[in-house]
Every structure is written in structure tokens, then in C-alpha cells.
Design a protein around this motif. Structure first.
Motif, PDB file in Angstrom:
ATOM      1  N   ASP A 121       0.743  -1.297  -0.285  1.00  0.00           N
ATOM      2  CA  ASP A 121       0.015  -0.325  -0.252  1.00  0.00           C
ATOM      3  C   ASP A 121       0.815   0.813  -0.075  1.00  0.00           C
ATOM      4  O   ASP A 121       1.134   1.096   1.117  1.00  0.00           O
ATOM      5  N   PRO A 122       0.882   1.901  -1.285  1.00  0.00           N
ATOM      6  CA  PRO A 122       1.889   3.289  -1.039  1.00  0.00           C
ATOM      7  C   PRO A 122       0.780   4.205  -0.126  1.00  0.00           C
ATOM      8  O   PRO A 122       2.362   5.156   0.577  1.00  0.00           O
ATOM      9  N   LEU A 123       0.064   4.173   0.446  1.00  0.00           N
ATOM     10  CA  LEU A 123      -0.183   4.793   1.613  1.00  0.00           C
ATOM     11  C   LEU A 123       0.981   4.768   3.425  1.00  0.00           C
ATOM     12  O   LEU A 123       0.304   5.368   3.789  1.00  0.00           O
ATOM     13  N   VAL A 124       0.692   3.708   2.973  1.00  0.00           N
ATOM     14  CA  VAL A 124       1.073   2.865   4.334  1.00  0.00           C
ATOM     15  C   VAL A 124       2.680   2.621   4.768  1.00  0.00           C
ATOM     16  O   VAL A 124       3.580   3.148   5.310  1.00  0.00           O
ATOM     17  N   ALA A 125       3.239   2.172   3.263  1.00  0.00           N
ATOM     18  CA  ALA A 125       4.800   1.893   3.085  1.00  0.00           C
ATOM     19  C   ALA A 125       5.835   3.136   3.425  1.00  0.00           C
ATOM     20  O   ALA A 125       6.946   2.208   4.354  1.00  0.00           O
ATOM     21  N   PRO A 126       5.147   4.024   3.181  1.00  0.00           N
ATOM     22  CA  PRO A 126       6.091   5.192   3.759  1.00  0.00           C
ATOM     23  C   PRO A 126       6.954   5.422   5.153  1.00  0.00           C
ATOM     24  O   PRO A 126       7.713   5.505   5.281  1.00  0.00           O
ATOM     25  N   GLY A 127       5.411   5.600   5.401  1.00  0.00           N
ATOM     26  CA  GLY A 127       5.440   5.738   7.044  1.00  0.00           C
ATOM     27  C   GLY A 127       6.096   4.097   7.409  1.00  0.00           C
ATOM     28  O   GLY A 127       6.864   4.903   8.361  1.00  0.00           O
ATOM     29  N   ALA A 128       5.764   3.457   7.239  1.00  0.00           N
ATOM     30  CA  ALA A 128       6.037   2.095   8.040  1.00  0.00           C
ATOM     31  C   ALA A 128       7.945   2.741   7.613  1.00  0.00           C
ATOM     32  O   ALA A 128       8.951   1.869   8.114  1.00  0.00           O
ATOM     33  N   VAL A 129       8.861   2.802   6.582  1.00  0.00           N
ATOM     34  CA  VAL A 129      10.081   2.825   6.120  1.00  0.00           C
ATOM     35  C   VAL A 129      10.769   3.281   6.604  1.00  0.00           C
ATOM     36  O   VAL A 129      11.147   3.296   7.615  1.00  0.00           O
ATOM     37  N   ALA A 130       9.606   4.791   6.981  1.00  0.00           N
ATOM     38  CA  ALA A 130      10.194   6.367   7.764  1.00  0.00           C
ATOM     39  C   ALA A 130      10.524   6.050   9.193  1.00  0.00           C
ATOM     40  O   ALA A 130      10.886   6.192   9.638  1.00  0.00           O
ATOM     41  N   ASP A 131       9.079   4.916   9.599  1.00  0.00           N
ATOM     42  CA  ASP A 131       9.526   4.574  11.193  1.00  0.00           C
ATOM     43  C   ASP A 131      10.389   4.062  11.647  1.00  0.00           C
ATOM     44  O   ASP A 131      11.258   4.231  12.328  1.00  0.00           O
ATOM     45  N   LEU A 132      10.853   3.109  10.635  1.00  0.00           N
ATOM     46  CA  LEU A 132      12.156   2.487  11.292  1.00  0.00           C
ATOM     47  C   LEU A 132      13.045   2.917  11.250  1.00  0.00           C
ATOM     48  O   LEU A 132      15.029   2.552  11.917  1.00  0.00           O
ATOM     49  N   LEU A 133      13.700   3.463  10.135  1.00  0.00           N
ATOM     50  CA  LEU A 133      15.033   4.107   9.599  1.00  0.00           C
ATOM     51  C   LEU A 133      15.462   5.207  10.885  1.00  0.00           C
ATOM     52  O   LEU A 133      16.413   5.818  11.530  1.00  0.00           O
ATOM     53  N   ARG A 134      13.885   6.266  11.290  1.00  0.00           N
ATOM     54  CA  ARG A 134      14.386   7.507  12.482  1.00  0.00           C
ATOM     55  C   ARG A 134      14.624   6.573  13.556  1.00  0.00           C
ATOM     56  O   ARG A 134      15.499   6.958  14.425  1.00  0.00           O
ATOM     57  N   ALA A 135      14.412   5.388  13.836  1.00  0.00           N
ATOM     58  CA  ALA A 135      15.094   4.937  15.213  1.00  0.00           C
ATOM     59  C   ALA A 135      15.701   4.097  15.216  1.00  0.00           C
ATOM     60  O   ALA A 135      16.575   3.616  15.859  1.00  0.00           O
TER      61      ALA A 135
END
Length: 144
Positions: A121-135
Motif C-alpha cells: 500500500d503506497p499510503l502505508v509503506a512510506p510511513g513504515a519505512v520512515a519509522d524504522l529508519l528514524r529509530a
């Protein structure tokens, strides 16, 4: 560019995307893009079609995140993710693609920090990736 502007710009992050199917790798790259969030990125994608390629990329250093297809053949992303977590010191976070939300428990077994479902889902995937990279701080041992 001023040194303050350069310091405020996020450093590039390297993301490994694994699937034996090129269309799955492309779907992930397309859904996430090269800038998943204003404070994360740009992303540099490293595509892997085999488990051996994933292990080699992570062993080489500089990987910030692994997105692994849990449905890949002959070796699935969950098995590869679990192997990485057991064998790599300071292993990058792992995001596993699962066929159904009900398969999330398998991703938990693989020690993945996150999951996405097929189709991506292009509405969900960027947030999931960004959250893991921020951590995670930018990977050390980065190779150009």
C-alpha cells in the motif's frame, strides 16, 4: 549551500529490498519512493533476488533497513531475516512483506521489527519505512 543547511539535510539511507520476483521489488520501491518522509532520506535502493545477495549486502556494511519478501522462493524473507538477526552484530531493522495480516506472527518469529502486506500500500509503506529508519542512526561502515 550554507553549512547549517547541509547539516540539516538528512543523510542518504541504504535500503535492501529482497524478492525473487522483480515485480515485487519494483512494487516496494514504487510504493515507498526515494523520500519516504521529509526527515528521512533520500533512499538508495539495493535490489537482491537471492538470500545470498541479501547476506552479502548486509555483511558489506552500510545497510540501514532490509525489506524482505516473506513469500520469496526458495528461501523466504522471514528465514533470511531470522538468520541476519542471529548472525549479524548490529543488524539493520527488518521489514517483512506478508501475504495476510494473519501472517504477522510469523514475522514476529523472524524477529522483524515491522510488516507490510501484499499488495504493498503506497499510503502505508512510506510511513513504515520512515519509522524504522528514524529509530536507527545512519549505518556505520557505509561504502560509497
Amino acid at each position: 549551500m550554507s553549512s547549517a543547511a547541509a547539516a540539516a539535510r538528512p543523510l542518504p539511507r541504504t535500503v535492501v529490498v529482497f524478492s525473487h520476483r522483480p515485480e515485487v521489488r519494483e512494487a516496494v520501491r514504487t510504493a515507498v519512493g526515494t523520500h519516504p518522509a521529509a526527515d528521512v532520506g533520500p533512499l538508495r535502493w539495493v535490489e537482491c533476488a537471492t538470500g545470498a545477495e541479501v547476506v552479502a549486502a548486509v555483511d558489506a556494511g552500510g545497510v540501514d533497513l532490509c525489506v524482505l519478501d516473506g513469500e520469496a522462493q526458495p528461501t523466504g524473507g522471514m528465514g533470511i531475516g531470522r538468520q541476519l538477526k542471529h548472525e549479524v552484530a548490529d543488524c539493520p531493522p527488518v521489514l517483512v512483506l506478508v501475504a495476510r495480516q494473519a501472517d504477522r506472527w510469523l514475522a514476529h518469529w523472524s524477529m522483524a521489527e515491522g510488516t507490510l502486506t501484499h499488495p504493498v500500500d503506497p499510503l502505508v509503506a512510506p510511513g513504515a519505512v520512515a519509522d524504522l529508519l528514524r529509530a536507527r542512526p545512519v549505518a556505520s561502515g557505509r561504502r560509497g
